[in-house]
Motif scaffolding. Sequence first.
Motif, mmCIF file in Angstrom:
data_model
loop_
_atom_site.group_PDB
_atom_site.id
_atom_site.type_symbol
_atom_site.label_atom_id
_atom_site.label_comp_id
_atom_site.label_asym_id
_atom_site.label_seq_id
_atom_site.Cartn_x
_atom_site.Cartn_y
_atom_site.Cartn_z
ATOM 1 N N GLY A 152 -14.057 -33.702 42.750
ATOM 2 C CA GLY A 152 -14.233 -34.516 41.553
ATOM 3 C C GLY A 152 -13.182 -34.222 40.499
ATOM 4 O O GLY A 152 -12.583 -35.135 39.926
ATOM 5 N N LEU A 153 -12.937 -32.937 40.243
ATOM 6 C CA LEU A 153 -11.941 -32.556 39.237
ATOM 7 C C LEU A 153 -10.534 -32.968 39.663
ATOM 8 O O LEU A 153 -9.742 -33.441 38.833
ATOM 9 C CB LEU A 153 -11.995 -31.055 39.004
ATOM 10 C CG LEU A 153 -13.225 -30.538 38.233
ATOM 11 C CD1 LEU A 153 -13.317 -29.023 38.332
ATOM 12 C CD2 LEU A 153 -13.161 -30.975 36.772
ATOM 13 N N CYS A 154 -10.202 -32.806 40.935
ATOM 14 C CA CYS A 154 -8.882 -33.213 41.431
ATOM 15 C C CYS A 154 -8.679 -34.716 41.235
ATOM 16 O O CYS A 154 -7.608 -35.155 40.808
ATOM 17 C CB CYS A 154 -8.744 -32.838 42.907
ATOM 18 S SG CYS A 154 -7.205 -33.385 43.666
ATOM 19 N N ILE A 203 -17.875 -41.829 47.541
ATOM 20 C CA ILE A 203 -18.901 -41.854 48.589
ATOM 21 C C ILE A 203 -19.152 -40.454 49.121
ATOM 22 O O ILE A 203 -20.301 -40.031 49.312
ATOM 23 C CB ILE A 203 -18.470 -42.796 49.727
ATOM 24 C CG1 ILE A 203 -18.428 -44.250 49.238
ATOM 25 C CG2 ILE A 203 -19.406 -42.684 50.928
ATOM 26 C CD1 ILE A 203 -17.752 -45.191 50.195
ATOM 27 N N PHE A 204 -18.061 -39.713 49.355
ATOM 28 C CA PHE A 204 -18.204 -38.354 49.874
ATOM 29 C C PHE A 204 -18.983 -37.482 48.898
ATOM 30 O O PHE A 204 -19.892 -36.738 49.288
ATOM 31 C CB PHE A 204 -16.818 -37.758 50.132
ATOM 32 C CG PHE A 204 -16.846 -36.339 50.612
ATOM 33 C CD1 PHE A 204 -17.211 -36.046 51.913
ATOM 34 C CD2 PHE A 204 -16.523 -35.298 49.759
ATOM 35 C CE1 PHE A 204 -17.250 -34.724 52.360
ATOM 36 C CE2 PHE A 204 -16.553 -33.981 50.186
ATOM 37 C CZ PHE A 204 -16.921 -33.697 51.504
ATOM 38 N N VAL A 205 -18.632 -37.572 47.623
ATOM 39 C CA VAL A 205 -19.312 -36.758 46.621
ATOM 40 C C VAL A 205 -20.780 -37.169 46.503
ATOM 41 O O VAL A 205 -21.674 -36.322 46.376
ATOM 42 C CB VAL A 205 -18.593 -36.884 45.257
ATOM 43 C CG1 VAL A 205 -19.370 -36.182 44.162
ATOM 44 C CG2 VAL A 205 -17.189 -36.297 45.340
ATOM 45 N N ALA A 206 -21.051 -38.483 46.566
ATOM 46 C CA ALA A 206 -22.431 -38.953 46.507
ATOM 47 C C ALA A 206 -23.232 -38.449 47.695
ATOM 48 O O ALA A 206 -24.399 -38.076 47.566
ATOM 49 C CB ALA A 206 -22.462 -40.478 46.449
ATOM 50 N N LEU A 234 -20.674 -37.780 39.143
ATOM 51 C CA LEU A 234 -21.238 -37.590 40.480
ATOM 52 C C LEU A 234 -21.162 -36.124 40.894
ATOM 53 O O LEU A 234 -22.116 -35.577 41.462
ATOM 54 C CB LEU A 234 -20.478 -38.448 41.494
ATOM 55 C CG LEU A 234 -20.728 -39.961 41.487
ATOM 56 C CD1 LEU A 234 -19.820 -40.636 42.499
ATOM 57 C CD2 LEU A 234 -22.172 -40.276 41.774
ATOM 58 N N ALA A 235 -20.014 -35.495 40.621
ATOM 59 C CA ALA A 235 -19.857 -34.090 41.005
ATOM 60 C C ALA A 235 -20.852 -33.212 40.263
ATOM 61 O O ALA A 235 -21.436 -32.281 40.845
ATOM 62 C CB ALA A 235 -18.427 -33.641 40.726
#
Length: 822
Positions: free
Chosen positions: A30-32, A708-711, A318-319
Amino acid sequence: MIRNYIKIALRNILRYKASSMINVSGLAIGLCSVILIALFIQDELQYDQFFEDSAQIFRVNVEGKMGENEFYAGYTPPPAGAKLVNNFPEIESYTRIFRPGVNVLQNSDDQEKQFNEDNIFAVDANFLELLSYPLAKGDPKTCLAETNSIVITPQVAKKYFGEADPMGKILLYGEDKSPMKVTGVLHDLEDLPASVKFDILVPVENFGVVNYFNWSWVWLNMVTYVKVTEQAAANPGLVQHLESQFSEMLRVQAADAFKRIGQPYEEFLEKGNKWDFHMQPLADIHLHSGDIVSSITEHNNIKNLYIFGIIALFIIILACVNFMNLATAQSSRRTKEIGIRKVLGSARSQLIRQFLTEAALFSFIATMLAVLLTILFLPVFNEIAGKSIGLQNLIAPEIWMLILGLALVTAVLAGVYPAFYLTSFAPVNILKGGIGKNFKSRFIRNELVVFQFIIAIALIISTIIVYTQLDYANSRDLGYDRENIIILNNTEKLGAAEEAFRQEIAALPQIKSTTISSNVFTKGAFGDFYVPETNEPGETVSQDLALSSYLVDDRFIETLDLKLKEGRGFERRFNDSLSVVINETAARQIGWENPLGKTIRYPGGQQESYTVVGVLKDFNVQSLHTPIEPFALFSKSSQSYTSPTSYITVKLNPGNPQRTIQAIEAKWQEFQANVPFEYSFLDEDLAAAYVTDRRLAKLFGIFTSLAIFVACLGLFGLVAFTAQQRTKEIGIRKVVGAGVTDIVRLLSVDFIKLVCIAVIIASPLAWYGMSRWLQDFAYRIDIAWWMFALAGSFALMIALLTVSFQAVKAAVANPVKSLRTE
């Protein structure tokens, strides 16, 4: 005490390695993403800020209306700058750009160093004083003072002179090989955040066409910048007042020019037409010129920055939500720790600080990892985004302030809910294992999952719409054939031998047909206005007609496979010097139901009238961003106007074109050895119009995938939490005969419902946002139901896979072990 908190936090991180890895990776990704988007936005916002006195510099734009056609262009007539300075004391100075087109440049000492150059600007002598492009060598005050001077970039210098010092060396310009002395070398402009970039500067005095049209107020081929006083720049109201006086100046200055072209200015305005000047701040040109026509300016749209800013905000939220879910999922592992510490006298405030310290530690580790990921993926991001962002941008103070701020905000957002939630229960409830089983807790976690998937599904829908629009642009019938079409550039350099060259290459076996035209699709057009006339009793036309047009031969319509709606094209057996073929839009704007035989008169020149001999079905001259406008084809024998450019369009038979291109090049060398051979494929020229859109689509796709990956990480955490809470229930169900499928269904149904709710909420939000984005296209797709169904199905599939992984893991566990769990 802080040292003790950190020590305990590190022990917990090492103890629960899998959960810790998920937490850190989610926050890091998320931060990246946010850092990369911030670098992109920072680069866009820096355009044209490096110029000295940039706040005082404005571009003069023309707002025009002729008949039903309106336009806003970043061009002016040649005398505009001087008249503005003379009439308004608030305007200190001006400078202009004229783009002369492609010309040959040659090293005077090495004739093999000869190239076509198309990024040449003819400018006023003060150009580099007013617009302070950085010079590596030369004096900006004098380097363009002499007519035979030339200023080049380092790339051009290396191309013609290698590693030698180019200052004072001679370049031969144009077909007449005029000697030009190198008087300045610019710094590298490739990475410069400038909306206007160039390779070569030459004095505008070398181009007689500019001096010839110095009387004209309708020949819009100059870009004019003005510099206002510091007082005017600091007062927006004063600039607006200044602009309000331009119309009166034009009534005086433009009157003779409009009268000369057969259109008295007052009569022109009385017909409802418009001709006015506006000033656009230099810093606004790059991001706020969506509706302003300019072929020399690198544009983006401020909407895109808003979109990416919102995406960055969503991803970091999301993160943080993931961290909350995963922290609560681990709560059952730490309930006894919390209960015992409370029994032994730990205050709730101490426990809160403990959990906030853990969140801060996670955030710090994730931030360091995010910076490393940014450095690793920055070259790939640059390639996709068409940027040249360097590591020096990453160490800029504002970026580091953002990174540190994100780390702090992330620590607070990610840690505050678990900290207060896990420490809110009484020790007796904690030790009994009742934590997290109340309705309120479940409701909050479910809300977070729905929120996550609203964002993810909205991004999926948006990505589908973006790619569908681009596919539509690439596949839509533009009204002509674009396959196996080669455009030969610079054929005006052939002079009187152009037709003979066309006949020579037309005889080559792989060539189906050829045609000569003043312009061709994506290469611009000539614009002017005409007066429609009618011979029908009682039929009148009250509006002028603004027409874009090409000069073409009798093979143009056939070669491009344009469709005639009625009438005919140009034919050798007719004298078509006073004929014109118009498109449907032109006929419709005039109001002609039966246009054949009608005439349009050019009010300038010799007042020639042109008879309509054919009507073409509408076709797109530019990209789908631009609506179809009134368009006309005039015969090359026409006396309407002359064009400085010419192209030969070649239609090939299907097959490998390379051998044919080599044969054409060989013929070119026979006819014009002094001008390098250049060509392009029409379909590639058309595709180039959507480069920015394709970059947007790729970035959309990448950040949507990350979202999507983070979710899914958040969903993974919540499923793990639920499976832990229902360990005994799962064990009992397995003992009484429930199979793996039954357990998976038990754990999956509730989460699938949450995703369905997210689909229902996300769909109208995505529809609204993408409807606004599609407005930038004159011709666009309709947003269809299947796009939402596809996005929803994809989200459900991803969610089901994520849930099933944990559900299967819980379902195959030994029921004896499950029943013994406390």
